[in-house]
Design an enzyme around this catalytic site. Structure first.
Site, PDB file in Angstrom:
ATOM      1  N   GLN A 729     -17.856  20.208   7.314  1.00  0.00           N
ATOM      2  CA  GLN A 729     -16.803  19.459   7.999  1.00  0.00           C
ATOM      3  C   GLN A 729     -15.902  20.384   8.812  1.00  0.00           C
ATOM      4  O   GLN A 729     -15.392  19.988   9.857  1.00  0.00           O
ATOM      5  CB  GLN A 729     -15.976  18.634   7.009  1.00  0.00           C
ATOM      6  CG  GLN A 729     -16.774  17.540   6.331  1.00  0.00           C
ATOM      7  CD  GLN A 729     -17.609  16.714   7.320  1.00  0.00           C
ATOM      8  OE1 GLN A 729     -17.080  15.999   8.145  1.00  0.00           O
ATOM      9  NE2 GLN A 729     -18.933  16.825   7.228  1.00  0.00           N
ATOM     10  N   HIS A 732     -16.603  20.745  12.515  1.00  0.00           N
ATOM     11  CA  HIS A 732     -16.367  19.665  13.478  1.00  0.00           C
ATOM     12  C   HIS A 732     -15.334  20.046  14.522  1.00  0.00           C
ATOM     13  O   HIS A 732     -15.518  19.788  15.705  1.00  0.00           O
ATOM     14  CB  HIS A 732     -15.903  18.397  12.762  1.00  0.00           C
ATOM     15  CG  HIS A 732     -17.043  17.494  12.427  1.00  0.00           C
ATOM     16  ND1 HIS A 732     -17.834  16.923  13.381  1.00  0.00           N
ATOM     17  CD2 HIS A 732     -17.529  17.072  11.240  1.00  0.00           C
ATOM     18  CE1 HIS A 732     -18.769  16.180  12.800  1.00  0.00           C
ATOM     19  NE2 HIS A 732     -18.603  16.263  11.499  1.00  0.00           N
ATOM     20  N   GLU A 798     -11.159  11.684   3.610  1.00  0.00           N
ATOM     21  CA  GLU A 798     -12.192  10.915   4.306  1.00  0.00           C
ATOM     22  C   GLU A 798     -13.494  10.992   3.492  1.00  0.00           C
ATOM     23  O   GLU A 798     -14.116   9.986   3.190  1.00  0.00           O
ATOM     24  CB  GLU A 798     -12.405  11.506   5.698  1.00  0.00           C
ATOM     25  CG  GLU A 798     -13.451  10.764   6.486  1.00  0.00           C
ATOM     26  CD  GLU A 798     -13.958  11.535   7.700  1.00  0.00           C
ATOM     27  OE1 GLU A 798     -13.608  12.726   7.869  1.00  0.00           O
ATOM     28  OE2 GLU A 798     -14.726  10.959   8.479  1.00  0.00           O
ATOM     29  N   HIS A 799     -13.900  12.217   3.148  1.00  0.00           N
ATOM     30  CA  HIS A 799     -15.087  12.409   2.305  1.00  0.00           C
ATOM     31  C   HIS A 799     -14.660  13.077   1.017  1.00  0.00           C
ATOM     32  O   HIS A 799     -13.921  14.070   1.059  1.00  0.00           O
ATOM     33  CB  HIS A 799     -16.094  13.368   2.958  1.00  0.00           C
ATOM     34  CG  HIS A 799     -16.490  12.975   4.335  1.00  0.00           C
ATOM     35  ND1 HIS A 799     -16.008  13.613   5.457  1.00  0.00           N
ATOM     36  CD2 HIS A 799     -17.336  12.011   4.776  1.00  0.00           C
ATOM     37  CE1 HIS A 799     -16.547  13.059   6.529  1.00  0.00           C
ATOM     38  NE2 HIS A 799     -17.352  12.083   6.142  1.00  0.00           N
ATOM     39  N   ASP A 832     -23.674  11.618   6.744  1.00  0.00           N
ATOM     40  CA  ASP A 832     -23.375  11.710   8.176  1.00  0.00           C
ATOM     41  C   ASP A 832     -24.505  11.138   9.022  1.00  0.00           C
ATOM     42  O   ASP A 832     -24.278  10.646  10.116  1.00  0.00           O
ATOM     43  CB  ASP A 832     -23.162  13.171   8.580  1.00  0.00           C
ATOM     44  CG  ASP A 832     -21.778  13.669   8.219  1.00  0.00           C
ATOM     45  OD1 ASP A 832     -20.892  12.818   8.043  1.00  0.00           O
ATOM     46  OD2 ASP A 832     -21.592  14.891   8.102  1.00  0.00           O
ATOM     47  N   HIS A 891       5.708 -31.789   9.153  1.00  0.00           N
ATOM     48  CA  HIS A 891       4.698 -31.395   8.160  1.00  0.00           C
ATOM     49  C   HIS A 891       4.618 -32.456   7.049  1.00  0.00           C
ATOM     50  O   HIS A 891       3.545 -32.889   6.643  1.00  0.00           O
ATOM     51  CB  HIS A 891       5.062 -30.052   7.484  1.00  0.00           C
ATOM     52  CG  HIS A 891       4.844 -28.838   8.336  1.00  0.00           C
ATOM     53  ND1 HIS A 891       5.517 -28.597   9.483  1.00  0.00           N
ATOM     54  CD2 HIS A 891       4.016 -27.771   8.159  1.00  0.00           C
ATOM     55  CE1 HIS A 891       5.143 -27.452   9.998  1.00  0.00           C
ATOM     56  NE2 HIS A 891       4.203 -26.918   9.204  1.00  0.00           N
TER      57      HIS A 891
HETATM   58  N1  LIG Z   1     -13.403  10.246  11.054  1.00  0.00           N
HETATM   59  C1  LIG Z   1     -14.665  10.048  11.374  1.00  0.00           C
HETATM   60  O1  LIG Z   1     -15.313   9.176  10.866  1.00  0.00           O
HETATM   61  C2  LIG Z   1     -15.321  10.952  12.395  1.00  0.00           C
HETATM   62  C3  LIG Z   1     -16.686  10.826  12.704  1.00  0.00           C
HETATM   63  C4  LIG Z   1     -17.228  11.634  13.710  1.00  0.00           C
HETATM   64  C5  LIG Z   1     -16.397  12.535  14.394  1.00  0.00           C
HETATM   65  N2  LIG Z   1     -15.089  12.637  14.039  1.00  0.00           N
HETATM   66  C6  LIG Z   1     -14.157  13.479  14.734  1.00  0.00           C
HETATM   67  O2  LIG Z   1     -14.200  13.086  16.084  1.00  0.00           O
HETATM   68  C7  LIG Z   1     -13.690  14.119  16.854  1.00  0.00           C
HETATM   69  C8  LIG Z   1     -14.522  14.287  18.104  1.00  0.00           C
HETATM   70  O3  LIG Z   1     -13.724  15.001  18.992  1.00  0.00           O
HETATM   71  P1  LIG Z   1     -14.250  15.564  20.370  1.00  0.00           P
HETATM   72  O4  LIG Z   1     -13.087  16.240  21.012  1.00  0.00           O
HETATM   73  O5  LIG Z   1     -15.469  16.337  20.137  1.00  0.00           O
HETATM   74  O6  LIG Z   1     -14.690  14.309  21.214  1.00  0.00           O
HETATM   75  P2  LIG Z   1     -13.947  13.011  21.692  1.00  0.00           P
HETATM   76  O7  LIG Z   1     -14.999  12.223  22.424  1.00  0.00           O
HETATM   77  O8  LIG Z   1     -13.259  12.331  20.571  1.00  0.00           O
HETATM   78  O9  LIG Z   1     -12.851  13.483  22.714  1.00  0.00           O
HETATM   79  C9  LIG Z   1     -13.160  13.981  23.978  1.00  0.00           C
HETATM   80  C10 LIG Z   1     -12.182  13.407  24.966  1.00  0.00           C
HETATM   81  O10 LIG Z   1     -10.861  13.858  24.675  1.00  0.00           O
HETATM   82  C11 LIG Z   1     -10.097  13.758  25.864  1.00  0.00           C
HETATM   83  N3  LIG Z   1      -9.229  14.931  26.021  1.00  0.00           N
HETATM   84  C12 LIG Z   1      -9.590  16.216  25.854  1.00  0.00           C
HETATM   85  N4  LIG Z   1      -8.534  17.007  26.147  1.00  0.00           N
HETATM   86  C13 LIG Z   1      -7.511  16.208  26.510  1.00  0.00           C
HETATM   87  C14 LIG Z   1      -6.163  16.437  26.909  1.00  0.00           C
HETATM   88  N5  LIG Z   1      -5.666  17.659  26.989  1.00  0.00           N
HETATM   89  N6  LIG Z   1      -5.388  15.384  27.212  1.00  0.00           N
HETATM   90  C15 LIG Z   1      -5.882  14.117  27.118  1.00  0.00           C
HETATM   91  N7  LIG Z   1      -7.153  13.845  26.744  1.00  0.00           N
HETATM   92  C16 LIG Z   1      -7.950  14.874  26.440  1.00  0.00           C
HETATM   93  C17 LIG Z   1     -11.053  13.697  27.021  1.00  0.00           C
HETATM   94  O11 LIG Z   1     -10.926  12.448  27.611  1.00  0.00           O
HETATM   95  C18 LIG Z   1     -12.421  13.820  26.379  1.00  0.00           C
HETATM   96  O12 LIG Z   1     -13.323  12.924  26.948  1.00  0.00           O
HETATM   97  C19 LIG Z   1     -13.653  15.368  15.990  1.00  0.00           C
HETATM   98  O13 LIG Z   1     -12.309  15.607  15.648  1.00  0.00           O
HETATM   99  C20 LIG Z   1     -14.453  14.947  14.761  1.00  0.00           C
HETATM  100  O14 LIG Z   1     -13.988  15.584  13.629  1.00  0.00           O
HETATM  101  C21 LIG Z   1     -14.544  11.854  13.077  1.00  0.00           C
HETATM  102  N1  LIG Z   2     -18.796  14.058   9.470  1.00  0.00           N
HETATM  103  C1  LIG Z   2     -18.424  13.179  10.549  1.00  0.00           C
HETATM  104  C2  LIG Z   2     -17.461  12.144  10.034  1.00  0.00           C
HETATM  105  O1  LIG Z   2     -16.215  12.658   9.838  1.00  0.00           O
HETATM  106  C3  LIG Z   2     -19.571  12.489  11.186  1.00  0.00           C
HETATM  107  C4  LIG Z   2     -20.648  13.319  11.753  1.00  0.00           C
HETATM  108  C5  LIG Z   2     -21.335  13.118  12.879  1.00  0.00           C
HETATM  109  N2  LIG Z   2     -22.254  14.125  12.988  1.00  0.00           N
HETATM  110  C6  LIG Z   2     -22.124  14.875  11.966  1.00  0.00           C
HETATM  111  N3  LIG Z   2     -21.131  14.414  11.209  1.00  0.00           N
END
Ligand SMILES: NC(=O)c1ccc[n+]([C@@H]2O[C@H](COP(=O)([O-])OP(=O)(O)OC[C@H]3O[C@@H](n4cnc5c(N)ncnc54)[C@H](O)[C@@H]3O)[C@@H](O)[C@H]2O)c1
Ligand SMILES: N[C@H](CO)Cc1c[nH]c[nH+]1
Length: 912
Positions: A729, A732, A798-799, A832, A891
């Site tokens: 995690q 990520h 979350e997990h 995942d 009513h």
């Molecule tokens: N909780 C869950 O179930 C779960 C599952 C999968 C992934 N995640 C999380 O999702 C997240 C994915 O994040 P990511 O960044 O890779 O992708 P993302 O698609 O969530 O975000 C990317 C977007 O963020 C925006 N962005 C980037 N910089 C910016 C700024 N300065 N100002 C405004 N907007 C901006 C842009 O529009 C970009 O397209 C990770 O934090 C991961 O841990 C959570």
């Molecule tokens: N662990 C993430 C949920 O928080 C989901 C994910 C996508 N790919 C791998 N992991």
């Protein structure tokens, strides 16, 4: 030529103009002699290179003076960030200068005006403000003299650039007290003049005049801290040789050219050469090697080092070879003991009252602090550079005490009023400055989950190992534990909202055009002309290797089975009283928007986790959204999943703009009823904002932000498994958080987990991402399982991974968690991707009130009631009494009128 009055500041002899793509670190600059020894550098920064510039400033602050041309930047906040990171000066355009004026605490002497409008107007903007002046693209260096004369005594410091400037021209500029800006590639440390190069020595010495009959230049030699080592003499030849060889080389009045250390071995590494305020003395800043500078084998010609310099040298010697049994050696080897001493001495310093006590306790604090620094390879000079960097900060910090210390001393420290618990930054107000929502560049980087730079030691302990903070819950206070368990991303929620709000507004008002422009900006997909891809998706966009298709198909089927089993196919019916039947049945939400993250990693698995249950639930319109790659295309795995689940379109956008497009709809994107899916902090904030707007009529699944995991490990746990789950995690994003709670483990068992964490992390391709997450992660040691569960339930991860002897029994004690993984053979990553459970789960502790995505997330329940005549007779009395209590007469009558009919009091009974 008339002499010009010298500006009242100490200026570099010239600015070497560097390209940030080539010179992105101090090491690269130091490797080039022409850049290393005079200290002044110039660079143009753009939106694309701003992060490199900030990183370079961080890396070089106090070592080089960086002059940054910010005229191409759009946001004034970026200019402020550049100043804050330690730029010597920023060059700003006529358009930017008014905005800079409104930023509090910007010292005018750190601003250089770069006129980009007509001369008269420019003069009005510039006169009397105390800025420097940048003359760009000079055709003739002679112009400068005329201009300076016209400005008279109140003239500013002038920086002048002429392309292909010759040495002669650069010297003319220098003699006019202008600072020439010269392309790094034209500079040379060779002694001989040449047509295509500008000699550094000539520029350095151009204004220097000797006040000695023999024409030699008086030269002071100092160490990096400015402590004088001795007095010597130089001339053009010795200066040129020093620059060429990178050593301290002087001119001996008896022996001529004198390479210090050639015979004694006590040579000097050249750090910088400077001229004094009136150009009649040079200063060589050197790193002295061997016994010292003086022929009497002392550090300097004025005796040995004293004070902090002496302590620092002694500690460095001890680190190299400390006598066995020495106290300092013990401290070097025992970081816990050293930390305890620092705390103890700090406490004593706080309690000291008399001058003598304060001096003595402050000395002790400095001794232990410096020991810690030197043990970690941090020198006194590094600390002083850091202090210098802080001294030029523009953003003033309130500097309130925090957490336990604020509590202990009874001072206000939480700083909740401005929505920040960690930064204490006083926000900039009144201009367009807040385009970053008041977040510092570093905070934005973290929200964007960008990997830490190699020079950033995030996640590393004093020994340079990747390590989580460790807390013994038996001895730590509850506020320490509470503070350690704060999610990093929660510290800046309001500021993230401030960034996201205007994006939502623009997309809502500007539709496709605004959406596309954000995709161009954030994804750099500038070739994209349409923000949506409509089904049927072309085969060519789903070309995948066979094994990927198989893996997706297996996962698809498991997820389908588990979610299909959650279906409520039958209508629930309950007869609450004879003749009173209440029912509940579910219906799919018609139009759903599924956000598939794609910023730092492509997540087709999330497309499956959202798309499959939407399909199983029978949602009519499935819209997916995912940020495209810079070439404008989507990852083929996401397109393949979209095709399999029957999505009607894919929005080629990410972040808040994609959320806004689905919430309000645009010309080409259908408005949806519910938005689901995880994302970074911008995505999560946008989902929360649109769901709060009643005019949007859109709901969301939950706040599902940066990933997190909590592992409970007892003696049965395998340290390698524990570490691998934590890292899965942590990789990520830099704003992810991982927590390990150990139950009754010995020091050696905890150490085994820490060792595994370090060695496995070092081998990961995303190690720089992991370090960011580890920097705000924690290992909590407990002695009982029930205490571990108490902490975990309060954190609501979350997990939750149970690496314990009887995981299913422990699972029964879980009250808050998104998804639980039981036993040693259940890594979190099976959930995942492929096991069948959903990975879109509540973060930030929202597992206390939200479920993860499930079939129910895509349906809503409708209830129905059906009463017979007898039913109304049975329940009608109660209804009428309560309606009367609420004084809602209509009513009450709705029942009364029917009962009247039943009792034959009404007309036309047969019509009912
Ligand atoms: N909780 C869950 O179930 C779960 C599952 C999968 C992934 N995640 C999380 O999702 C997240 C994915 O994040 P990511 O960044 O890779 O992708 P993302 O698609 O969530 O975000 C990317 C977007 O963020 C925006 N962005 C980037 N910089 C910016 C700024 N300065 N100002 C405004 N907007 C901006 C842009 O529009 C970009 O397209 C990770 O934090 C991961 O841990 C959570
Ligand atoms: N662990 C993430 C949920 O928080 C989901 C994910 C996508 N790919 C791998 N992991």
């Amino acid at each position: 030529m008339a002499p010009h009055s010298t500006p009242s500041e100490h200026l570099p002899p010239f600015l070497a103009a560097i390209d940030l793509s080539k010179y992105s670190s101090a090491a690269r600059i130091l490797a080039v002699k022409e850049l290393a020894y005079t200290g002044g550098l110039f660079s143009v920064v753009t939106e694309q290179t701003i992060d490199t510039a900030l990183q370079l400033l961080k890396d070089t602050v106090g070592r080089f003076a960086l002059y940054i041309d910010c005229s191409a930047l759009q946001s004034i906040q970026d200019v402020v960030d550049i100043l804050d990171a330690g730029a010597a000066k920023v060059f700003v355009s006529s358009e930017q200068v008014a905005q800079v004026q409104q930023v509090p605490n910007v010292d005018a002497s750190r601003v250089v005006y770069f006129p980009t409008i007509g001369a008269d107007e420019a003069e009005r903007q510039f006169q009397g403000k105390g800025y420097g002046l940048y003359l760009h693209d000079l055709a003739d260096v002679g112009v400068v003299a005329g201009l300076l004369d016209a400005m008279g005594r109140e003239r500013p410091t002038v920086y002048a650039r002429k392309s292909e400037v010759s040495e002669e021209e650069a010297v003319v500029l220098r003699r006019q007290d202008a600072v020439p800006v010269i392309a790094a590639g034209r500079l040379t440390t060779t002694a001989e003049a040449s047509k295509c190069g500008v000699r550094v020595a000539s520029l350095l010495l151009a204004p220097v005049v000797s006040d000695r009959p023999d024409g030699l230049f008086t030269t002071l030699v100092t160490d990096e801290r400015g402590v004088a080592l001795g007095l010597v003499y130089s001339n053009e030849e010795s200066v040129a040789e020093s620059l060429r060889s990178g050593r301290g080389v002087y001119w001996s009045r008896k022996r001529g050219l004198w390479r210090k250390g050639d015979t004694s071995g006590d040579w000097q590494e050249l750090v910088r050469i400077e001229t004094d305020c009136d150009n009649d003395c040079l200063r060589f800043i050197v790193r002295q090697q061997g016994k010292g500078f003086c022929h009497l084998s002392t550090a300097s010609c004025f005796g040995d080092y004293r004070g902090l310099s002496k302590l620092s040298k002694t500690l460095q010697n001890r680190k190299r070879s400390a006598p066995e049994g020495s106290y300092t050696k013990r401290l070097f080897n025992d970081s816990k003991m050293l930390n305890a001493k620092i705390m103890e001495e700090a406490q004593e310093l706080c309690e000291a009252v008399s001058k003598e006590e304060i001096a003595a306790e402050a000395a002790d604090v400095l001794y232990f602090t410096l020991t810690k620094a030197i043990a970690a390879g941090v020198s006194l000079e590094d600390i002083e550079r850091n202090l210098d960097g802080k001294s030029v900060k523009v953003k003033r910090r309130k500097g309130d005490a925090k957490g336990v210390f604020a509590e202990k001393f009874g001072v206000n420290g939480t700083n909740e009023a401005n929505g920040s618990t960690n930064g204490n930054v006083v926000p900039i107000t009144g201009t367009a400055a807040n385009t970053n929502g008041g977040l510092s560049k570093e905070e934005v980087r973290e929200a964007e989950s960008r990997p830490k730079g190699t020079n950033d030691n995030a996640g590393l302990n004093a020994e340079g190992r990747i390590a989580m903070r460790r807390i013994d819950t038996m001895t730590a206070s509850s506020s320490t534990i509470h503070e350690a368990l704060q999610r990093p991303s929660q510290r800046s929620t309001e500021k993230i909202m401030a960034i996201v709000r205007p994006i939502i507004k623009e997309v809502r008002e500007g539709g496709d055009k605004a959406l596309l422009s954000y995709t161009h900006k954030f994804e750099k997909a500038t070739s994209l002309t349409s923000p949506v891809l409509k089904a049927p998706f072309p085969e060519s966009m789903m070309q995948l290797p066979r094994e990927t298709i198989e893996a997706i198909d297996i996962s698809f089927e498991n997820i389908r089975k588990f979610h299909a089993a959650q279906a409520e196919n039958k209508t629930l019916e309950v007869e609450t009283m004879p003749g009173v039947v209440c029912s509940r049945f579910s219906r799919p939400i018609e139009r759903v928007g599924l956000y598939v993250p794609g910023g730092t990693a492509v997540l087709p698995s999330t497309a499956l986790m959202l798309g499959v249950p939407a399909m199983v639930a029978g949602c009519k319109t499935i819209v997916m959204a995912s940020p495209p790659r810079a070439d404008g295309r989507l990852t083929p795995e996401v397109v393949y999943v979209a095709h399999k689940v029957g999505a009607e379109s894919i929005v080629l956008a990410g972040g808040a703009q994609a959320v806004a497009a689905m919430a309000y709809g645009t010309e080409s994107i259908p408005k949806v009823d519910k938005i689901l899916g995880p994302g970074n902090q911008f995505v999560t904030a946008a989902k929360m904002l649109v769901s709060n707007d009643t005019t949007a009529q859109v709901s969301i699944d939950m706040p599902a932000g940066p990933s997190e995991v909590l592992v409970i490990a007892d003696k049965s746990a395998n340290p390698a498994f524990v570490a691998s789950d934590l890292l899965s995690q942590a990789e990520h994003g830099t704003d992810s958080q991982v927590v390990c709670i150990t139950v009754d483990l010995s020091e050696a068992q905890i150490k085994a987990i820490e060792d595994e964490l370090h060695s496995q992390a070092m081998a990961l391709p995303r190690v720089d991402m992991v370090r960011g997450a580890i920097s705000h992660s924690v290992l909590l040691s407990t002695t009982t399982l029930s205490h571990a569960l108490e902490l975990s339930n309060a954190y609501a991860p979350e997990h939750l991974i149970l690496q314990t002897a009887s995981p299913l029994a422990v699972r029964d004690m879980v009250t808050n968690a998104g998804s639980v993984f039981c036993g040693h053979w259940t890594p979190e990553s099976v959930g995942d991707y492929s096991a069948g459970v959903n990975h879109s789960l509540p973060t930030y502790g929202y597992a206390k009130q939200y479920s993860g995505v499930n079939l129910g997330s895509f349906t809503k329940h409708i209830t129905s009631s059906h009463l017979t005549e007898q039913g109304l007779r049975n329940v009608g009395g109660a209804v009428m009494v309560l309606a009367a209590v609420e004084q809602l007469e209509a009513h009450r009558r709705a029942v009364e009128i029917r009962l009247g009919w039943l009792n034959g009091e009404g007309k036309g009974r047969e019509q009912v």
